[in-house]
Write a protein that holds these residues in place. Structure first.
Motif, short mmCIF file in Angstrom:
data_model
loop_
_atom_site.label_atom_id
_atom_site.label_comp_id
_atom_site.label_asym_id
_atom_site.label_seq_id
_atom_site.Cartn_x
_atom_site.Cartn_y
_atom_site.Cartn_z
N LEU A 7 0.82 -1.18 0.02
CA LEU A 7 -0.03 -0.01 0.05
C LEU A 7 0.87 1.24 0.00
CD1 LEU A 7 -3.02 -0.85 2.35
CD2 LEU A 7 -2.86 -0.84 -0.07
N ASN A 8 2.01 1.13 0.61
CA ASN A 8 2.81 2.35 0.59
C ASN A 8 3.79 2.67 -0.72
OD1 ASN A 8 4.73 0.55 1.12
ND2 ASN A 8 5.56 1.47 2.79
N GLU A 9 3.53 1.54 -1.76
CA GLU A 9 3.92 1.53 -2.92
C GLU A 9 2.92 2.22 -3.84
OE1 GLU A 9 7.36 -1.58 -2.07
OE2 GLU A 9 5.68 -2.15 -3.21
N LEU A 10 1.69 2.18 -3.59
CA LEU A 10 0.76 2.49 -4.42
C LEU A 10 0.92 3.71 -5.31
CD1 LEU A 10 -2.02 1.46 -5.46
CD2 LEU A 10 -3.23 2.64 -3.91
N THR A 11 1.25 4.77 -4.80
CA THR A 11 1.39 6.07 -5.43
C THR A 11 2.43 5.73 -6.71
OG1 THR A 11 1.16 7.46 -3.45
CG2 THR A 11 2.38 8.75 -5.28
N GLU A 12 3.21 5.21 -6.47
CA GLU A 12 4.52 5.01 -7.71
C GLU A 12 3.82 4.34 -8.70
OE1 GLU A 12 8.75 2.56 -8.31
OE2 GLU A 12 8.16 3.59 -6.16
N LEU A 13 3.12 3.34 -8.49
CA LEU A 13 2.44 2.65 -9.37
C LEU A 13 1.31 3.22 -10.21
CD1 LEU A 13 1.50 -0.24 -10.64
CD2 LEU A 13 -0.41 -0.33 -8.96
N LEU A 14 0.33 3.99 -9.34
CA LEU A 14 -0.63 4.85 -10.25
C LEU A 14 0.21 5.80 -10.98
CD1 LEU A 14 -3.15 5.06 -7.18
CD2 LEU A 14 -3.16 3.68 -9.16
N ASP A 15 1.30 6.42 -10.47
CA ASP A 15 1.80 7.68 -11.32
C ASP A 15 2.47 7.15 -12.61
OD1 ASP A 15 2.74 10.26 -11.41
OD2 ASP A 15 4.88 9.47 -10.87
N SER A 16 2.38 5.76 -13.04
CA SER A 16 2.85 5.12 -14.31
C SER A 16 1.59 5.34 -15.12
CB SER A 16 3.29 3.65 -14.19
OG SER A 16 2.10 3.00 -13.83
N ALA A 17 0.39 5.78 -14.89
CA ALA A 17 -0.73 5.86 -15.88
C ALA A 17 -0.79 7.20 -16.44
CB ALA A 17 -1.95 5.39 -15.15
N SER A 18 -1.56 7.46 -17.09
CA SER A 18 -1.88 8.75 -17.80
C SER A 18 -3.31 9.24 -17.31
CB SER A 18 -2.04 8.75 -19.53
OG SER A 18 -0.63 8.28 -20.08
N TYR A 19 -3.54 10.57 -16.96
CA TYR A 19 -4.81 11.03 -16.31
C TYR A 19 -5.35 12.07 -17.19
CZ TYR A 19 -3.63 8.13 -12.42
OH TYR A 19 -3.05 7.28 -11.59
N PRO A 20 -6.44 12.01 -17.20
CA PRO A 20 -7.46 11.51 -16.35
C PRO A 20 -7.56 10.10 -16.89
CG PRO A 20 -8.76 12.78 -18.28
CD PRO A 20 -7.32 12.96 -18.19
N LEU A 21 -7.91 9.12 -16.11
CA LEU A 21 -7.85 7.55 -16.34
C LEU A 21 -9.33 7.18 -15.70
CD1 LEU A 21 -6.15 5.01 -16.62
CD2 LEU A 21 -5.75 5.18 -14.09
N SER A 22 -9.84 6.36 -16.57
CA SER A 22 -11.19 5.66 -16.38
C SER A 22 -11.11 4.55 -15.50
CB SER A 22 -11.97 5.36 -17.44
OG SER A 22 -11.47 4.19 -18.31
N VAL A 23 -11.97 4.12 -14.60
CA VAL A 23 -11.72 2.97 -14.03
C VAL A 23 -11.44 1.76 -14.66
CG1 VAL A 23 -12.99 1.65 -12.10
CG2 VAL A 23 -12.99 4.05 -11.77
N ASP A 24 -12.40 1.79 -15.73
CA ASP A 24 -12.21 0.55 -16.69
C ASP A 24 -10.73 0.53 -17.43
OD1 ASP A 24 -14.83 -0.19 -16.54
OD2 ASP A 24 -15.46 0.81 -17.98
N THR A 25 -10.00 1.34 -17.65
CA THR A 25 -8.79 1.47 -18.31
C THR A 25 -7.86 1.10 -17.08
OG1 THR A 25 -9.22 3.10 -19.76
CG2 THR A 25 -7.13 2.80 -19.33
N ALA A 26 -8.04 1.40 -15.83
CA ALA A 26 -7.12 0.98 -14.71
C ALA A 26 -7.28 -0.23 -14.40
CB ALA A 26 -7.70 1.86 -13.49
N ARG A 27 -8.59 -0.98 -14.55
CA ARG A 27 -8.73 -2.17 -14.46
C ARG A 27 -7.65 -3.31 -15.32
NH1 ARG A 27 -14.47 -1.08 -14.24
NH2 ARG A 27 -14.88 -1.19 -11.83
#
Length: 85
Positions: A7-27
């Motif tokens: 959980l303390n590494e979640l920001t780093e993971l999420l930072d690799s995506a492009s925003y805005p990001l749909s929840v479907d794309t995140a899945r």
């Protein structure tokens, strides 16, 4: 093979995506990610299935929505911090 993310590494993971990001794309982007809890693991895809948002406009918004959906038991004992590492 699943990627395990604390959980303390979640920001780093999420930072690799492009925003805005749909929840479907995140899945789809994070379908191989297992969140590591204090008491086990859960797929990020399953957590995203419980998120009420349809899209995230930023990393902070995504992280907040995900952490609000994580079971309390997964974070550890009340008052206990994750610490480093």
């Amino acid at each position: 093979m699943a990627r395990e993310v604390k959980l303390n590494e979640l920001t780093e993971l999420l930072d690799s995506a492009s925003y805005p990001l749909s929840v479907d794309t995140a899945r789809q982007e994070f379908e191989d990610v297992e969140l590591v809890y204090a008491d086990g693991t859960e797929s990020l895809r399953d957590v995203l299935d419980r998120v009420e948002d349809n899209r995230f406009d930023s990393v902070d918004e995504a992280q907040s929505s995900i952490l609000n959906t994580v079971p309390v038991e997964g974070v550890g004992e009340p008052g206990q911090s994750e610490g480093e590492g």
